[in-house]
Design a protein around this motif. Structure first.
Motif, PDB file in Angstrom:
ATOM      1  N   PHE A  19       5.676   3.498   5.971  1.00 40.73           N
ATOM      2  CA  PHE A  19       7.065   3.919   6.015  1.00 40.73           C
ATOM      3  C   PHE A  19       7.911   2.959   6.854  1.00 40.73           C
ATOM      4  N   PHE A  20       7.410   2.589   8.011  1.00 40.66           N
ATOM      5  CA  PHE A  20       8.218   1.728   8.883  1.00 40.66           C
ATOM      6  C   PHE A  20       8.231   0.281   8.397  1.00 40.66           C
ATOM      7  N   ASP A  21       7.218  -0.117   7.648  1.00 39.54           N
ATOM      8  CA  ASP A  21       7.287  -1.415   6.980  1.00 39.54           C
ATOM      9  C   ASP A  21       8.380  -1.401   5.918  1.00 39.54           C
ATOM     10  N   ARG A  22       8.450  -0.315   5.157  1.00 41.97           N
ATOM     11  CA  ARG A  22       9.500  -0.203   4.132  1.00 41.97           C
ATOM     12  C   ARG A  22      10.885  -0.116   4.779  1.00 41.97           C
ATOM     13  N   LEU A  23      10.957   0.541   5.912  1.00 34.73           N
ATOM     14  CA  LEU A  23      12.241   0.639   6.612  1.00 34.73           C
ATOM     15  C   LEU A  23      12.730  -0.757   7.005  1.00 34.73           C
ATOM     16  N   GLU A  24      11.808  -1.618   7.425  1.00 38.06           N
ATOM     17  CA  GLU A  24      12.174  -2.993   7.755  1.00 38.06           C
ATOM     18  C   GLU A  24      12.560  -3.771   6.501  1.00 38.06           C
ATOM     19  N   LYS A  25      11.836  -3.525   5.393  1.00 37.35           N
ATOM     20  CA  LYS A  25      12.144  -4.226   4.147  1.00 37.35           C
ATOM     21  C   LYS A  25      13.451  -3.719   3.526  1.00 37.35           C
ATOM     22  N   GLY A  26      13.807  -2.463   3.810  1.00 31.74           N
ATOM     23  CA  GLY A  26      15.085  -1.942   3.333  1.00 31.74           C
ATOM     24  C   GLY A  26      15.046  -1.129   2.064  1.00 31.74           C
ATOM     25  N   TYR A  27      13.849  -0.849   1.545  1.00 34.39           N
ATOM     26  CA  TYR A  27      13.760  -0.053   0.323  1.00 34.39           C
ATOM     27  C   TYR A  27      12.318   0.413   0.130  1.00 34.39           C
ATOM     28  N   CYS A  28      12.141   1.361  -0.776  1.00 34.28           N
ATOM     29  CA  CYS A  28      10.791   1.713  -1.234  1.00 34.28           C
ATOM     30  C   CYS A  28      10.859   2.031  -2.720  1.00 34.28           C
ATOM     31  N   LEU A  29       9.705   2.114  -3.324  1.00 36.46           N
ATOM     32  CA  LEU A  29       9.595   2.505  -4.733  1.00 36.46           C
ATOM     33  C   LEU A  29       9.103   3.941  -4.787  1.00 36.46           C
ATOM     34  N   TRP A  30       9.819   4.764  -5.514  1.00 32.06           N
ATOM     35  CA  TRP A  30       9.466   6.183  -5.621  1.00 32.06           C
ATOM     36  C   TRP A  30       9.351   6.556  -7.088  1.00 32.06           C
ATOM     37  N   THR A 310      -3.447  18.355  -6.796  1.00 32.27           N
ATOM     38  CA  THR A 310      -4.195  19.016  -7.865  1.00 32.27           C
ATOM     39  C   THR A 310      -5.470  19.614  -7.300  1.00 32.27           C
ATOM     40  N   THR A 311      -6.233  18.781  -6.575  1.00 31.58           N
ATOM     41  CA  THR A 311      -7.407  19.225  -5.817  1.00 31.58           C
ATOM     42  C   THR A 311      -7.478  18.375  -4.555  1.00 31.58           C
ATOM     43  N   PRO A 312      -8.158  18.858  -3.510  1.00 30.06           N
ATOM     44  CA  PRO A 312      -8.339  18.016  -2.316  1.00 30.06           C
ATOM     45  C   PRO A 312      -9.053  16.706  -2.634  1.00 30.06           C
ATOM     46  N   GLU A 313      -9.997  16.742  -3.556  1.00 25.78           N
ATOM     47  CA  GLU A 313     -10.759  15.546  -3.886  1.00 25.78           C
ATOM     48  C   GLU A 313      -9.877  14.487  -4.546  1.00 25.78           C
ATOM     49  N   SER A 314      -9.022  14.908  -5.462  1.00 22.48           N
ATOM     50  CA  SER A 314      -8.163  13.940  -6.147  1.00 22.48           C
ATOM     51  C   SER A 314      -7.177  13.305  -5.182  1.00 22.48           C
ATOM     52  N   ALA A 315      -6.699  14.067  -4.210  1.00 24.17           N
ATOM     53  CA  ALA A 315      -5.771  13.515  -3.225  1.00 24.17           C
ATOM     54  C   ALA A 315      -6.453  12.484  -2.337  1.00 24.17           C
ATOM     55  N   ARG A 316      -7.702  12.757  -1.954  1.00 23.92           N
ATOM     56  CA  ARG A 316      -8.442  11.793  -1.134  1.00 23.92           C
ATOM     57  C   ARG A 316      -8.655  10.485  -1.901  1.00 23.92           C
ATOM     58  N   LYS A 317      -8.988  10.585  -3.182  1.00 20.16           N
ATOM     59  CA  LYS A 317      -9.187   9.382  -3.993  1.00 20.16           C
ATOM     60  C   LYS A 317      -7.893   8.583  -4.098  1.00 20.16           C
ATOM     61  N   SER A 318      -6.776   9.274  -4.284  1.00 23.99           N
ATOM     62  CA  SER A 318      -5.486   8.587  -4.374  1.00 23.99           C
ATOM     63  C   SER A 318      -5.166   7.873  -3.068  1.00 23.99           C
ATOM     64  N   SER A 319      -5.402   8.549  -1.942  1.00 21.79           N
ATOM     65  CA  SER A 319      -5.050   7.960  -0.650  1.00 21.79           C
ATOM     66  C   SER A 319      -5.854   6.699  -0.362  1.00 21.79           C
ATOM     67  N   HIS A 320      -7.049   6.604  -0.935  1.00 23.65           N
ATOM     68  CA  HIS A 320      -7.887   5.415  -0.716  1.00 23.65           C
ATOM     69  C   HIS A 320      -7.292   4.187  -1.388  1.00 23.65           C
ATOM     70  N   ARG A 321      -6.372   4.399  -2.340  1.00 23.29           N
ATOM     71  CA  ARG A 321      -5.729   3.266  -3.018  1.00 23.29           C
ATOM     72  C   ARG A 321      -4.472   2.809  -2.284  1.00 23.29           C
ATOM     73  N   HIS A 322      -4.180   3.417  -1.161  1.00 21.75           N
ATOM     74  CA  HIS A 322      -2.953   3.093  -0.435  1.00 21.75           C
ATOM     75  C   HIS A 322      -3.025   1.707   0.196  1.00 21.75           C
ATOM     76  N   ASN A 323      -1.927   0.968   0.064  1.00 22.16           N
ATOM     77  CA  ASN A 323      -1.763  -0.331   0.713  1.00 22.16           C
ATOM     78  C   ASN A 323      -0.498  -0.265   1.569  1.00 22.16           C
ATOM     79  N   PRO A 324      -0.622  -0.360   2.900  1.00 20.51           N
ATOM     80  CA  PRO A 324       0.564  -0.198   3.759  1.00 20.51           C
ATOM     81  C   PRO A 324       1.620  -1.273   3.550  1.00 20.51           C
ATOM     82  N   ARG A 325       1.292  -2.350   2.805  1.00 19.88           N
ATOM     83  CA  ARG A 325       2.290  -3.394   2.531  1.00 19.88           C
ATOM     84  C   ARG A 325       2.856  -3.277   1.115  1.00 19.88           C
ATOM     85  N   SER A 326       2.467  -2.238   0.410  1.00 21.64           N
ATOM     86  CA  SER A 326       2.998  -2.024  -0.938  1.00 21.64           C
ATOM     87  C   SER A 326       4.405  -1.441  -0.856  1.00 21.64           C
TER      88      SER A 326
END
Length: 331
Positions: A19-30, A310-326
């Protein structure tokens, strides 16, 4: 102007660096969850942020960055006690979360950290009085650290995936009815007085009217609270449709405020000159307009009653794909 971060996922707990990286960049993709279309959200005019979290501790080191950018904030802090029931397996201990709450209140002011016990859940192992005792335990520890308690009654019938997840985890739940809601409201209101908390009690997106028990309908993205924190920001006040005025006093030096006004400083009041309700929210939601930048199915707290995953398991899998510089939470 106002960011909501976020109803859909716990950005402070898991995505503060992003979030704070995006704040510095000035935008995010939603990504719009209803039509799947990607939208770029500019932060150029952001003046206020409402954070939502069950563990905002990772947010603390970044708060000074907001001050440097003259961006104000408050935190909707969901602080439940479902430890023994294992309904929130991914959150820190209750003691740790209470300490985080106090630290944030000391840094931001007690009006800027709102306590949510949300949702209120009844099961075959947790009756109404058990639930109230949990509220009392936390409330006694938060006395002097917050001004408001927000709660809602879990609505399982409206969310098929919530029902499925609870049943999958062997949770024998009970739906709330009006009789139970009123009994709870009566006892909570009495507890608020007897314990000397003097919290403002409110419900979130509930149809039932509990005003008789001193419980109001809440605005979680709240123009009144925003104005109390950031009344000096004329641009933001104009956007919200809020006018400031000088407080007058009568011959007894008693303050005189116009009907519907509230104090924002020792000498000034604020009053709405137009409505700013967010029509994109649920029917009984009182929030004012903001832009939520969260993504569903990305919160790995694992709460078994969660409506955003949807399920706790699906959310955990999604979070593993997170890149803080994306540019988005999850690609």
């Amino acid at each position: 102007m106002i960011l909501s971060a976020s109803r859909a996922t716990d950005i402070p707990a898991f995505y503060s660096e992003w979030f704070f990286d995006r704040l510095e960049k000035g935008y995010c993709l939603w990504r719009n969850p209803f039509n799947g279309i990607d939208n770029y959200v500019s932060f150029q005019d952001v003046r206020f942020i409402v954070f939502w979290s069950k563990n905002p501790a990772p947010l603390i080191p970044y708060l000074e960055r907001l001050q440097e950018k003259s961006i104000r904030c408050y935190i909707q802090y969901t602080l439940n006690d479902y430890e023994s029931e294992r309904l929130e397996p991914g959150v820190p201990t209750l003691a740790q979360r209470i300490e985080t709450f106090k630290t944030l209140a000391d840094k931001l002011g007690k009006g800027s950290v709102v306590w949510r016990f949300d949702p209120m859940i009844l099961t075959d192992k947790m009756c109404l009085d058990n639930l109230l005792e949990k509220v009392r335990n936390i409330g006694d520890q938060l006395k002097g650290y917050t001004e408001k308690l927000v709660f809602s009654f879990v609505d399982i019938a409206s969310y098929r995936k919530v029902k499925s997840n609870l049943e999958k985890h062997g949770v024998n739940y009970f739906e709330w009815n009006e009789t139970l809601m009123i009994e709870f409201a009566e006892k909570l209101s009495a507890m608020n007085r007897e314990c000397g908390w003097n919290f403002t009690l409110t419900t979130c997106s509930e149809r039932i009217d509990l005003a008789k028990y001193g419980i109001a309908h809440n605005r979680c993205v709240d123009d009144e609270l925003i104005s109390r924190i950031a009344w000096q920001d004329k641009y933001l006040m104009d956007y919200l449709g809020i006018r400031l005025g000088s407080i007058e006093r009568n011959i007894f030096e008693e303050e005189i405020l116009p009907e519907g006004a509230w104090k924002v400083s020792d000498s000034l009041y604020a009053i709405r000159i137009r409505g700013n309700r967010d029509l994109g929210q649920r029917q009984y939601c009182g929030c004012v307009s903001s832009k939520d930048i969260g993504a569903y199915n990305t919160c790995p707290h694992g709460c078994v009653y969660c409506y955003a995953n949807t399920t706790p398991e699906s959310a955990r899998k999604s979070s593993h794909r997170h890149n803080p510089r994306s540019d988005s939470i999850i690609k």
